[in-house]
Design an enzyme around this catalytic site. Structure first.
Site, short mmCIF file in Angstrom:
data_model
loop_
_atom_site.label_atom_id
_atom_site.label_comp_id
_atom_site.label_asym_id
_atom_site.label_seq_id
_atom_site.Cartn_x
_atom_site.Cartn_y
_atom_site.Cartn_z
N HIS A 209 3.83 -2.84 -5.29
CA HIS A 209 4.06 -2.14 -4.03
C HIS A 209 5.04 -3.00 -3.23
O HIS A 209 5.03 -4.23 -3.36
CB HIS A 209 2.71 -2.05 -3.31
N ASP B 49 -2.73 -8.85 -5.09
CA ASP B 49 -2.78 -7.72 -4.16
C ASP B 49 -3.85 -6.76 -4.69
O ASP B 49 -3.63 -6.06 -5.68
CB ASP B 49 -1.39 -7.06 -4.13
N GLN C 161 -5.63 -1.72 -4.09
CA GLN C 161 -6.13 -0.55 -4.82
C GLN C 161 -7.33 -0.89 -5.70
O GLN C 161 -7.78 -0.05 -6.48
CB GLN C 161 -5.02 0.04 -5.72
N LYS D 253 -8.30 1.80 3.16
CA LYS D 253 -8.37 2.43 1.83
C LYS D 253 -9.79 2.41 1.27
O LYS D 253 -10.03 2.85 0.16
CB LYS D 253 -7.43 1.70 0.86
N CYS E 172 6.22 3.60 -2.23
CA CYS E 172 6.55 2.20 -1.89
C CYS E 172 6.72 1.35 -3.14
O CYS E 172 6.34 0.18 -3.16
CB CYS E 172 5.52 1.59 -0.96
C1 LIG Z 1 -1.08 -1.87 -4.17
C2 LIG Z 1 -0.84 -1.82 -2.69
N1 LIG Z 1 -0.52 -2.93 -2.05
C3 LIG Z 1 -0.32 -2.97 -0.74
C4 LIG Z 1 -0.42 -1.82 0.01
C5 LIG Z 1 -0.18 -1.90 1.48
O1 LIG Z 1 -1.31 -1.55 2.16
P1 LIG Z 1 -1.28 -1.43 3.75
O2 LIG Z 1 -0.29 -0.34 4.05
O3 LIG Z 1 -2.65 -1.08 4.11
O4 LIG Z 1 -0.82 -2.74 4.24
C6 LIG Z 1 -0.71 -0.62 -0.61
C7 LIG Z 1 -0.77 0.65 0.15
O5 LIG Z 1 -0.60 1.70 -0.37
C8 LIG Z 1 -0.95 -0.62 -1.99
O6 LIG Z 1 -1.26 0.50 -2.64
#
Ligand SMILES: Cc1ncc(COP(=O)(O)O)c(C=O)c1O
Length: 414
Positions: A129, A207, A210, A233, A372
């Protein structure tokens, strides 16, 4: 030995706790297949936030009066819940942030700017992402370090052996990867990567945006050094996320944001920093949001992460099977046994945005776009995909409605 079967998750029953499903959209019940973007909220979490505002609200840490103590206890209680959730060795290693993005920026800036320089290599993956890609790309460039990606194979899985090739180009100082891809649902072998990172003397950043909402995540079992995720989430409110980091690394790092109670002492000549976790929590904390996150954790624990993961696996098996029969569909990503409840696809001849709009008219909410993940889209050779994602309240009938809508879209526009 008696084996007690875990009760399966009853998603129809779970849905009753989510007020959003009482509404209709375009006259149809909501089929919400966009939980990877953000999840819906159970009444228990909403009530916990309201109760906090009604009974315990004051600014934390600074007050000596009882109400401020109550608010501080609520915030710190939520921190303990997050700490237990990811099996952190200590609660002070849990930093509250606004979201996973801020958690990852915190590590990239506060660790990266002091530890990276020319000759060093920062490694991310083609599956990241932007939130775990752009901060590293930026900080690597600022520090004069190299920036490399672990590539994806044809099956949508990472070629972890690429680390061996990359490490010939310089000192790998950090490997940053997701645990579950938000685009393809791929589950990454973080344990293996973390072990390799440590052999190379690098830090491992995970990260888990998910992953934490959907399965049991244990930072000690993963062997990572940092782990980031978001509250919104995982049935919690927006505006709160968490970063777990190893105490010795966090202690050695400079702060990321400055001001508020993150200080120890402020003098004209110099300011010194507070202890963990406060050193990384500048400004007024997201207090009610932390309470909401704590309530969301209680809610998810009440259902059981094992049951949630199993439920989503059943859904993804069903979805992949049914979607494969849609004419002109391309499905991306690995087989169900190595993926979470996320399915990305394209329907030949129909733009992903048109697909999503046609489905919306039937009350089916899916996402269309690059999610993203532009480097991944480049790799796949597409500008965008459609993505359906599942959670504990998803029922198979919603997947049926998705499939019917895709047939309709293909007939109308394909
Ligand atoms: C794998 C992953 N990392 C980071 C993020 C970023 O999350 P946030 O927008 O809550 O900061 C997302 C959001 O979709 C994501 O799916």
């Amino acid at each position: 030995m008696a084996v007690t079967a875990k009760p399966a998750l009853d998603a129809h029953k779970v849905r009753a706790d989510f007020p959003i499903f009482e509404q209709t959209f375009h006259g149809k019940p909501l089929a919400f297949l966009d939980s990877a973007a953000s999840s819906q909220k159970p009444r228990q979490m909403l009530d916990a936030m309201t109760h906090f505002y009604e009974t315990s609200y004051a600014n934390v840490h600074r007050g000596v009066y009882r109400l401020a103590e109550l608010a501080t206890e609520a915030l710190e209680g939520a921190r303990d819940k997050v700490s237990r959730l990811v099996n952190a060795p200590a609660s002070r290693e849990v930093i509250f942030t606004r979201n996973a993005t801020e958690s990852l920026n915190l590590v990239a800036y506060a660790w990266g700017l002091s530890n990276l320089g020319p000759g060093d290599v920062v490694v991310v993956t083609e599956l990241e992402h932007h939130s775990n890609y752009v901060p590293w790309q930026y900080v690597a460039a600022r520090a004069g370090a190299e920036f490399r990606m672990i590539p994806l194979d044809e099956g949508g899985e990472l070629r972890l052996d690429a680390v061996d090739e990359i490490c010939r180009e310089g000192r790998i100082k950090v490997i940053a990867t997701n645990l579950v891809s938000n685009s393809l649902g791929t589950i990454t072998g973080v344990e293996k990567l973390a072990a390799r990172a440590h052999e190379l003397g690098a830090v491992m950043v995970c990260d888990a945006a998910q992953a934490v909402p959907h399965k049991r995540v244990d930072v000690q079992a993963l062997g990572c050094d940092f782990l980031a995720f978001s509250g919104h989430k995982m049935c919690g409110p927006s505006g709160i996320g968490a970063l777990w980091g190893r105490a010795e690394l966090l202690e050695a790092m400079e702060p990321f944001l400055l001001g508020g109670h993150m200080i120890r002492r402020v003098r004209f000549e110099e300011t010194t920093w507070g202890d963990l976790p406060h050193k990384f929590e500048a400004g007024t904390s997201p207090m009610a949001e932390a309470v909401g996150l704590g309530a969301a954790i209680d809610f998810l624990e009440g259902i059981g992460f094992e049951a949630i993961e199993e439920h989503e696996r059943e859904l993804v098996v069903y979805a992949l099977e049914r979607l494969a029969a849609v004419p002109g569909i391309t499905l991306y990503g690995p087989p169900p046994e190595r993926r979470a409840g996320i399915v990305s696809f394209n329907v030949e001849g129909v733009h992903p945005h048109d697909v999503a709009q046609i489905l919306d008219l039937d009350g089916v909410a899916i996402r269309a776009g690059h999610h993203c993940c532009q480097p991944l889209m480049t790799k796949l050779g597409v500008a965008a995909t459609n993505r359906a994602s599942f959670y504990l309240y998803t029922v198979p009938e919603e997947i049926d409605r998705l499939v019917e809508g895709l047939h309709k879209a293909k007939k109308l526009l394909g």
